[in-house]
Design a protein around this motif. Sequence first.
Motif, PDB file in Angstrom:
ATOM      1  N   LEU A  58       0.826  -1.216   0.000  1.00  0.00           N
ATOM      2  CA  LEU A  58       0.000   0.000   0.000  1.00  0.00           C
ATOM      3  C   LEU A  58       0.856   1.261   0.000  1.00  0.00           C
ATOM      4  O   LEU A  58       0.504   2.258  -0.622  1.00  0.00           O
ATOM      5  CB  LEU A  58      -0.893  -0.009   1.257  1.00  0.00           C
ATOM      6  CG  LEU A  58      -1.612   1.281   1.648  1.00  0.00           C
ATOM      7  CD1 LEU A  58      -2.669   1.634   0.611  1.00  0.00           C
ATOM      8  CD2 LEU A  58      -2.278   1.135   3.019  1.00  0.00           C
ATOM      9  N   ASP A  59       1.984   1.207   0.730  1.00  0.00           N
ATOM     10  CA  ASP A  59       2.664   2.472   1.006  1.00  0.00           C
ATOM     11  C   ASP A  59       4.151   2.428   0.660  1.00  0.00           C
ATOM     12  O   ASP A  59       4.990   2.043   1.486  1.00  0.00           O
ATOM     13  CB  ASP A  59       2.475   2.810   2.491  1.00  0.00           C
ATOM     14  CG  ASP A  59       3.035   4.188   2.807  1.00  0.00           C
ATOM     15  OD1 ASP A  59       3.608   4.822   1.898  1.00  0.00           O
ATOM     16  OD2 ASP A  59       2.910   4.614   3.963  1.00  0.00           O
ATOM     17  N   TYR A 266      -4.969   8.156   7.679  1.00  0.00           N
ATOM     18  CA  TYR A 266      -3.831   8.488   6.810  1.00  0.00           C
ATOM     19  C   TYR A 266      -4.341   8.921   5.428  1.00  0.00           C
ATOM     20  O   TYR A 266      -5.361   8.414   4.957  1.00  0.00           O
ATOM     21  CB  TYR A 266      -2.888   7.289   6.687  1.00  0.00           C
ATOM     22  CG  TYR A 266      -3.582   6.023   6.196  1.00  0.00           C
ATOM     23  CD1 TYR A 266      -3.682   5.731   4.838  1.00  0.00           C
ATOM     24  CD2 TYR A 266      -4.180   5.134   7.093  1.00  0.00           C
ATOM     25  CE1 TYR A 266      -4.323   4.595   4.386  1.00  0.00           C
ATOM     26  CE2 TYR A 266      -4.851   3.998   6.653  1.00  0.00           C
ATOM     27  CZ  TYR A 266      -4.907   3.736   5.293  1.00  0.00           C
ATOM     28  OH  TYR A 266      -5.565   2.626   4.834  1.00  0.00           O
ATOM     29  N   VAL A 268      -5.122   8.787   1.797  1.00  0.00           N
ATOM     30  CA  VAL A 268      -5.206   7.628   0.894  1.00  0.00           C
ATOM     31  C   VAL A 268      -4.850   8.085  -0.518  1.00  0.00           C
ATOM     32  O   VAL A 268      -5.472   9.007  -1.049  1.00  0.00           O
ATOM     33  CB  VAL A 268      -6.623   7.008   0.939  1.00  0.00           C
ATOM     34  CG1 VAL A 268      -6.836   6.062  -0.229  1.00  0.00           C
ATOM     35  CG2 VAL A 268      -6.833   6.266   2.249  1.00  0.00           C
ATOM     36  N   ASN A 270      -4.111   6.022  -3.855  1.00  0.00           N
ATOM     37  CA  ASN A 270      -4.023   4.685  -4.462  1.00  0.00           C
ATOM     38  C   ASN A 270      -4.022   4.745  -5.983  1.00  0.00           C
ATOM     39  O   ASN A 270      -4.999   5.190  -6.579  1.00  0.00           O
ATOM     40  CB  ASN A 270      -5.218   3.814  -4.044  1.00  0.00           C
ATOM     41  CG  ASN A 270      -5.271   3.502  -2.558  1.00  0.00           C
ATOM     42  OD1 ASN A 270      -6.327   3.170  -2.035  1.00  0.00           O
ATOM     43  ND2 ASN A 270      -4.149   3.593  -1.864  1.00  0.00           N
ATOM     44  N   GLY A 275      -6.362  -1.386  -1.478  1.00  0.00           N
ATOM     45  CA  GLY A 275      -5.598  -0.588  -0.529  1.00  0.00           C
ATOM     46  C   GLY A 275      -4.379  -1.416  -0.132  1.00  0.00           C
ATOM     47  O   GLY A 275      -3.443  -1.568  -0.923  1.00  0.00           O
TER      48      GLY A 275
END
Length: 477
Positions: A58-59, A266, A268, A270, A275
């Motif tokens: 995701l990050d 947080y 988002v 994307n 996610g």
Amino acid sequence: MTFAEQPDAILAELRGLREHDAPTHGGRVLSYVYDPGLAELDELAADAARLMQPVNGLDPTTFGSVAALERDVLGFVRELLHGDADVVGTVTTGGTESCLLAVKTARDAWVAAGRTGQPRLVIPATAHAAFQKAAHYFGLAVDLVPVSDTGAVEVAAIEERLGADVALVVVSAPSYPTATLDPVEAVAALASAHGIPVHVDACIGGLVLPFWPGLPAWDFAVPGVTSVSADLHKYGYAPKGVSVLLQRGRDRQRMQYFATTRWPGYPVVNPTILGSKSAGPLAAAWAITRALGVSGFQRLADSTRRSTSAIVAAVAGIEGLRVLGAPVGPLLAVAADPAVAPERQVDPHHWADAVRGLGFVLQLQPASGAIPSTTHLTITPVTESVLPELLAALEQGADAVRGAPHVDPTPVLGQLPPLAGPLDSDTAAGILASFGIGAGGALPESLAPLLAIIEATPPPLAERLLVELLARLVEPR
Ligand SMILES: Cc1ncc(COP(=O)(O)O)c(C=O)c1O
């Protein structure tokens, strides 16, 4: 901590379950799986995926490794597909997600240009069903362009559909059902003259057609092509869960994103639909591209091409069968040969059932529009290791069923109760049972009758029954 069950016993049970699956390796299943025939490459992919297993894809700001791997993979595919520095992209979880995001981008770009009303998606009838799904999810109208009985689409037929409400035209390189390489250059020239973007769906061809000689340009080398999807979990030989979507132009590609700061959590941001997501398949794909390099992909494609030519020649030599159309790349659709008398024809669905009895799983495809009933073959590098046995099975299977007519589904369909309104779950299950499909979802030994029913049943009913079949398969027992 003591576990409720012991790891050895749990894994033994899992191995037991896997024993009943179609074999993923060894070349006996000619769809769904893409076996390079290199055990050490599979080991490398598994090790790479395991290293990334705890990471959240995701990050990429927290897990910089994800960004590094993604950059490398995108760079590798962009170069293969003749993208310049203006081509940017995203690693997605698979072909369907890449196709969905190509359509979502196109819709948002269409709206951002100030258009109102419902955007339209123009696709040849052979385009992957993922585009129908995308239109359904994202509110576009689907405009299916009919194809000929060989799967070829006329450029003029696409031209007729172009207009201000068209958000995207899709072409395939090649299409799944008929292995047709659509006329990318001609379509892109016409569409771009209308200011309409063009997506090339190379989900299946993207990592193998670059190594296939003698093809016309079909990728970013073609002006007017605005995006290309290419799956690493097909001819990139990676485990399932990894594809790329490349887009020409940063501004266009930014339309693919969903971002919000409008909640107390947080921010988002994307690029993809999921996610939190696994980075394992990305790592596996990355490791495979590094290990194989361009020359390794070329060697695997060469092997695949030799097998494909051998199978095409073998089918041409089997009385009653023919290869449909002019397939490009390592896919084939095989149909009955109408040039021979019916009693010498080989029904492709009976053929697939007979070949399965001889140890090779081929995929039955229903007749649709002008395209007759076919049987699909996906040929991979490992096919070469079983080629003599496969060719013998194709021939023997045909000998066993030559002259057997296509299943007539009317007696079964005649038993259907009159249907008014939507089907409830129990009625749908009852109809499936009357077709010989058990409550556990077990499919009958012979698939030809099932395909004949699908061909003859109105799509909304067939779709509803298939939903019931799949839904009941995972109901806890
Ligand atoms: C041309 C094409 N597009 C899209 C897809 C969908 O890919 P996936 O099954 O990875 O979602 C496929 C799958 O075979 C395909 O062949």
